[in-house]
Design a protein around this motif. Structure first.
Motif, PDB file in Angstrom:
ATOM      1  N   ALA A  30     -13.064 -11.551  -7.378  1.00 33.06           N
ATOM      2  CA  ALA A  30     -13.262 -10.131  -7.725  1.00 33.06           C
ATOM      3  C   ALA A  30     -13.501  -9.301  -6.471  1.00 33.06           C
ATOM      4  O   ALA A  30     -13.880  -9.830  -5.428  1.00 33.06           O
ATOM      5  CB  ALA A  30     -14.470 -10.007  -8.644  1.00 33.06           C
ATOM      6  N   ASN A  31     -13.303  -7.983  -6.593  1.00 33.31           N
ATOM      7  CA  ASN A  31     -13.606  -7.095  -5.461  1.00 33.31           C
ATOM      8  C   ASN A  31     -15.097  -6.786  -5.366  1.00 33.31           C
ATOM      9  O   ASN A  31     -15.614  -6.530  -4.298  1.00 33.31           O
ATOM     10  CB  ASN A  31     -12.805  -5.799  -5.563  1.00 33.31           C
ATOM     11  N   GLY A  32     -15.782  -6.785  -6.509  1.00 33.74           N
ATOM     12  CA  GLY A  32     -17.228  -6.531  -6.500  1.00 33.74           C
ATOM     13  C   GLY A  32     -17.548  -5.214  -5.841  1.00 33.74           C
ATOM     14  O   GLY A  32     -16.936  -4.188  -6.131  1.00 33.74           O
TER      15      GLY A  32
ATOM     16  N   ALA B 260       0.613   9.389  -7.896  1.00 31.68           N
ATOM     17  CA  ALA B 260       0.760  10.314  -6.765  1.00 31.68           C
ATOM     18  C   ALA B 260       1.606   9.710  -5.645  1.00 31.68           C
ATOM     19  O   ALA B 260       2.093  10.432  -4.777  1.00 31.68           O
ATOM     20  CB  ALA B 260      -0.619  10.676  -6.221  1.00 31.68           C
ATOM     21  N   PHE B 261       1.750   8.381  -5.665  1.00 32.79           N
ATOM     22  CA  PHE B 261       2.435   7.713  -4.548  1.00 32.79           C
ATOM     23  C   PHE B 261       3.777   7.130  -4.983  1.00 32.79           C
ATOM     24  O   PHE B 261       4.253   6.160  -4.402  1.00 32.79           O
ATOM     25  CB  PHE B 261       1.538   6.612  -3.971  1.00 32.79           C
ATOM     26  N   ALA B 262       4.370   7.735  -6.040  1.00 29.39           N
ATOM     27  CA  ALA B 262       5.675   7.255  -6.499  1.00 29.39           C
ATOM     28  C   ALA B 262       6.673   7.375  -5.345  1.00 29.39           C
ATOM     29  O   ALA B 262       6.585   8.309  -4.523  1.00 29.39           O
ATOM     30  CB  ALA B 262       6.136   8.080  -7.689  1.00 29.39           C
TER      31      ALA B 262
ATOM     32  N   THR C 141      -7.073   4.728   8.683  1.00 33.64           N
ATOM     33  CA  THR C 141      -6.118   3.616   8.665  1.00 33.64           C
ATOM     34  C   THR C 141      -4.812   4.011   9.354  1.00 33.64           C
ATOM     35  O   THR C 141      -4.336   3.321  10.255  1.00 33.64           O
ATOM     36  CB  THR C 141      -5.836   3.197   7.210  1.00 33.64           C
ATOM     37  N   SER C 142      -4.240   5.146   8.936  1.00 34.72           N
ATOM     38  CA  SER C 142      -2.975   5.575   9.546  1.00 34.72           C
ATOM     39  C   SER C 142      -3.182   5.936  11.011  1.00 34.72           C
ATOM     40  O   SER C 142      -2.309   5.697  11.850  1.00 34.72           O
ATOM     41  CB  SER C 142      -2.413   6.791   8.800  1.00 34.72           C
ATOM     42  N   THR C 143      -4.337   6.529  11.313  1.00 27.64           N
ATOM     43  CA  THR C 143      -4.655   6.859  12.708  1.00 27.64           C
ATOM     44  C   THR C 143      -4.704   5.598  13.560  1.00 27.64           C
ATOM     45  O   THR C 143      -4.173   5.555  14.671  1.00 27.64           O
ATOM     46  CB  THR C 143      -6.021   7.572  12.779  1.00 27.64           C
ATOM     47  N   ASN C 144      -5.337   4.555  13.023  1.00 23.22           N
ATOM     48  CA  ASN C 144      -5.433   3.300  13.780  1.00 23.22           C
ATOM     49  C   ASN C 144      -4.053   2.688  14.011  1.00 23.22           C
ATOM     50  O   ASN C 144      -3.755   2.184  15.096  1.00 23.22           O
ATOM     51  CB  ASN C 144      -6.308   2.281  13.030  1.00 23.22           C
ATOM     52  N   LEU C 145      -3.225   2.730  12.974  1.00 23.06           N
ATOM     53  CA  LEU C 145      -1.870   2.179  13.122  1.00 23.06           C
ATOM     54  C   LEU C 145      -1.119   2.924  14.223  1.00 23.06           C
ATOM     55  O   LEU C 145      -0.548   2.319  15.134  1.00 23.06           O
ATOM     56  CB  LEU C 145      -1.117   2.304  11.779  1.00 23.06           C
ATOM     57  N   LEU C 146      -1.138   4.238  14.145  1.00 24.61           N
ATOM     58  CA  LEU C 146      -0.419   5.034  15.144  1.00 24.61           C
ATOM     59  C   LEU C 146      -1.025   4.865  16.531  1.00 24.61           C
ATOM     60  O   LEU C 146      -0.300   4.771  17.525  1.00 24.61           O
ATOM     61  CB  LEU C 146      -0.473   6.514  14.755  1.00 24.61           C
TER      62      LEU C 146
ATOM     63  N   ILE D 152      -0.028  -9.188   5.755  1.00 23.69           N
ATOM     64  CA  ILE D 152      -0.829  -8.708   4.622  1.00 23.69           C
ATOM     65  C   ILE D 152      -1.715  -7.535   5.051  1.00 23.69           C
ATOM     66  O   ILE D 152      -2.844  -7.394   4.592  1.00 23.69           O
ATOM     67  CB  ILE D 152      -1.646  -9.839   3.969  1.00 23.69           C
ATOM     68  N   ALA D 153      -1.179  -6.687   5.936  1.00 25.08           N
ATOM     69  CA  ALA D 153      -1.970  -5.539   6.428  1.00 25.08           C
ATOM     70  C   ALA D 153      -2.382  -4.604   5.297  1.00 25.08           C
ATOM     71  O   ALA D 153      -3.389  -3.903   5.394  1.00 25.08           O
ATOM     72  CB  ALA D 153      -1.166  -4.776   7.481  1.00 25.08           C
ATOM     73  N   PHE D 154      -1.591  -4.547   4.223  1.00 21.46           N
ATOM     74  CA  PHE D 154      -1.945  -3.698   3.079  1.00 21.46           C
ATOM     75  C   PHE D 154      -2.576  -4.540   1.963  1.00 21.46           C
ATOM     76  O   PHE D 154      -2.577  -4.129   0.807  1.00 21.46           O
ATOM     77  CB  PHE D 154      -0.699  -2.971   2.556  1.00 21.46           C
ATOM     78  N   ALA D 155      -3.087  -5.705   2.296  1.00 24.43           N
ATOM     79  CA  ALA D 155      -3.623  -6.665   1.323  1.00 24.43           C
ATOM     80  C   ALA D 155      -2.528  -7.049   0.341  1.00 24.43           C
ATOM     81  O   ALA D 155      -1.362  -7.177   0.749  1.00 24.43           O
ATOM     82  CB  ALA D 155      -4.880  -6.138   0.641  1.00 24.43           C
TER      83      ALA D 155
ATOM     84  N   HIS E 186      -4.996  -5.088  -5.840  1.00 27.26           N
ATOM     85  CA  HIS E 186      -5.500  -3.961  -5.037  1.00 27.26           C
ATOM     86  C   HIS E 186      -4.573  -3.602  -3.872  1.00 27.26           C
ATOM     87  O   HIS E 186      -5.011  -2.912  -2.935  1.00 27.26           O
ATOM     88  CB  HIS E 186      -6.899  -4.277  -4.503  1.00 27.26           C
ATOM     89  N   LEU E 187      -3.325  -4.049  -3.944  1.00 23.77           N
ATOM     90  CA  LEU E 187      -2.370  -3.688  -2.879  1.00 23.77           C
ATOM     91  C   LEU E 187      -2.498  -2.194  -2.574  1.00 23.77           C
ATOM     92  O   LEU E 187      -2.552  -1.364  -3.495  1.00 23.77           O
ATOM     93  CB  LEU E 187      -0.944  -3.991  -3.360  1.00 23.77           C
ATOM     94  N   CYS E 188      -2.525  -1.847  -1.303  1.00 21.18           N
ATOM     95  CA  CYS E 188      -2.754  -0.449  -0.889  1.00 21.18           C
ATOM     96  C   CYS E 188      -1.801   0.508  -1.612  1.00 21.18           C
ATOM     97  O   CYS E 188      -0.580   0.364  -1.524  1.00 21.18           O
ATOM     98  CB  CYS E 188      -2.556  -0.342   0.616  1.00 21.18           C
ATOM     99  N   SER E 189      -2.371   1.504  -2.270  1.00 25.86           N
ATOM    100  CA  SER E 189      -1.546   2.494  -2.983  1.00 25.86           C
ATOM    101  C   SER E 189      -0.792   3.385  -2.002  1.00 25.86           C
ATOM    102  O   SER E 189       0.248   3.941  -2.340  1.00 25.86           O
ATOM    103  CB  SER E 189      -2.431   3.383  -3.856  1.00 25.86           C
ATOM    104  N   GLY E 190      -1.336   3.559  -0.789  1.00 26.43           N
ATOM    105  CA  GLY E 190      -0.737   4.491   0.163  1.00 26.43           C
ATOM    106  C   GLY E 190       0.199   3.823   1.161  1.00 26.43           C
ATOM    107  O   GLY E 190       0.591   4.450   2.156  1.00 26.43           O
ATOM    108  N   ALA E 191       0.605   2.561   0.894  1.00 26.05           N
ATOM    109  CA  ALA E 191       1.386   1.817   1.897  1.00 26.05           C
ATOM    110  C   ALA E 191       2.695   2.529   2.248  1.00 26.05           C
ATOM    111  O   ALA E 191       3.040   2.663   3.430  1.00 26.05           O
ATOM    112  CB  ALA E 191       1.663   0.400   1.397  1.00 26.05           C
TER     113      ALA E 191
END
Ligand code: HEM
Length: 423
Positions: free
Chosen positions: A63-65, A98-100, A261-266, A358-361, A365-370
């Motif tokens: 679980a994520n807990g 929102a992320f379609a 997250t996006s800032t770190n990637l860039l 697996i950067a987006f897990a 709970h796979l990252c919705s904003g990937a």
């Protein structure tokens, strides 16, 4: 409970960014000798890709807990990543709308134009004397030379601008939002759900909470735009509308989840380009390789170093017995360098094919904003290599890399560069 393969490693402090961001050598040893390592009395670090993947896709057992919060959270102060069924699946479905794919893809022209504009502003600073970022040398024989801090001037802004544009939030609020996000994410709140000012988002960051509440309230009227917040406001979960606190928590996650997250990637990508001129030259010559470079950066420099899970029942992983209630750190950064899965695992290569990092897990709970994060990174890096040739923008002499002071994140805290170009 742990089996014999699980050595203790008391020196490692999961909440100390100096430990978590310097883990590569230790993680290599763990992958080889101790794939499930006890790092605290009730917590294990999971180092190998296949074991991490097994955890991520089995939400029944793991679980994520509370996520990383060290305290038990009330239900309506849980972000999606701190939720489990029955609350998580219906709320995730609403947030995902929102992320379609089509909505995210529609952001490409805005992301491209915004990246180009922000980069133009860097050199424009050199042209207008006195507005020189962290200091400038002025004009010398037709050459512009100016020092700028790229995280503040570029990576933070582009990530938030595109996120806000997609969400329909006021774009002009970007500088304020970025400031709040830094303050919140660098505070005790990510671990403790509080700061010295008070409990939860509302107690710890009252000004930010009021801002988010106003966004939510603006979606309550009949003339509200049809967007994610409006859909959340209208949602019912387990037969009840969402409380104001839960709405605030979810909207805060959408705002905060996308920025650092996006800032770190860039930031990591730009640092690699600035220190690897051959890569910069290759991407400038072959911009079609930028998406492969983004995936490789996500693999080698994952912006989120690990996620946490809790055993719902007794389980066994790589020969280690785990008791219900024990916590697991899913070692994203280690799994992404697993020699069993990636040839020449420490090398930055542009020919790896389908991403297996697996950067987006992954799983429930796979990252919705990937998709959005990938789009922003591709557009920002494409604009960067198109705008600057190798050597036109360089790290300032004596630059020393320093990571962000956040235990679960990875990326440069600052990137001080010197911009050169013809006036
Ligand atoms: C490079 C950028 C990003 C990285 C590396 C990243 C990473 C992650 C990871 C690892 C998780 C899973 C957490 C867990 O399993 O416990 C996650 C979840 C999530 N992310 Fe991202 N993220 C990024 C960008 C974004 C963006 C741009 C947004 C939105 C604007 C976003 C929104 C979310 C949301 C809403 C979740 C929760 C999903 C759920 O629990 O169902 N992320 N992200």
């Amino acid at each position: 409970m742990s089996g014999p393969s699980c050595e203790g490693d008391d020196d490692f402090d999961l909440f100390d960014h100096r430990h978590t961001q310097a883990l590569n050598e230790t993680a290599r040893r763990w992958r080889r000798e101790s794939p499930v390592t006890r790092i605290a009395p009730d917590t294990h670090y999971v180092a190998r890709w296949h074991d991490c993947w097994a955890i991520l896709r089995d939400a029944e057992t793991f679980a994520n807990g509370n996520g990383f919060k060290a305290v038990e959270l009330p239900d309506d102060e849980r972000m999606l990543i701190e939720m489990d069924p029955p609350l998580h699946p219906p709320l995730r479905r609403v947030v995902r709308t929102a992320f379609a794919r089509k909505a995210v893809e529609a952001e490409r022209p805005f992301a491209r134009a915004s990246a180009a504009r922000l980069l133009d502003e860097l050199t424009a600073r050199g042209r207008s004397e006195g507005e020189c970022g962290i200091g400038g040398d002025g004009d010398d024989a037709g050459e512009v030379e100016v020092e700028v801090e790229l995280v503040e001037a570029f990576t933070d802004r582009i990530a938030n601008l595109v996120n806000f544009h997609l969400m329909g939030f006021p774009i002009e609020d970007t500088p304020r939002i970025v400031g709040w996000a830094r303050e919140i994410l660098h505070s005790d709140w990510p671990a403790l759900n509080r700061t010295e000012k008070g409990e939860g988002i509302a107690g710890a960051f009252p000004e930010f909470a009021r801002y988010v509440d106003a966004l939510v309230d603006s979606r309550r009227g009949a003339d509200s735009p049809e967007d994610l917040i409006a859909r959340l406001v209208r949602s019912e979960v387990l037969g009840r509308p969402l409380s104001q606190t839960l709405l605030r928590t979810l909207v805060s996650q959408i705002i905060l989840g996308g920025i650092s997250t996006s800032t770190n990637l860039l930031g990591s990508m730009l640092h690699r380009l600035l220190t690897t001129p051959a890569l910069h030259a290759r991407l400038r010559a072959e911009p079609a390789l930028v998406p492969a470079a983004v995936e490789e950066s996500l693999r080698l420099d994952p912006p989120v170093l690990f996620v946490r899970r809790v055993c719902r029942r007794d389980a066994e992983l790589a020969g280690t017995k785990l008791a219900s209630g024990e916590k697991l750190v899913v070692g994203i950064a280690s799994a992404n360098r697993d020699e069993r899965v990636f040839d020449d695992a420490d090398a930055f290569r542009l020919d790896r094919g389908l991403p297996r990092h697996i950067a987006f897990a992954g799983g429930a709970h796979l990252c919705s904003g990937a998709a959005l994060a990938r789009l922003v990174a591709c557009e920002a890096i494409s604009a960067f290599v198109e705008r600057f040739d190798v050597g036109e923008l360089e790290l300032v002499p004596g630059f020393v890399y320093e990571g962000v002071p956040v235990f679960l994140e990875h990326g440069p805290k600052r990137l001080d560069v010197r911009v050169r170009g013809a006036d």
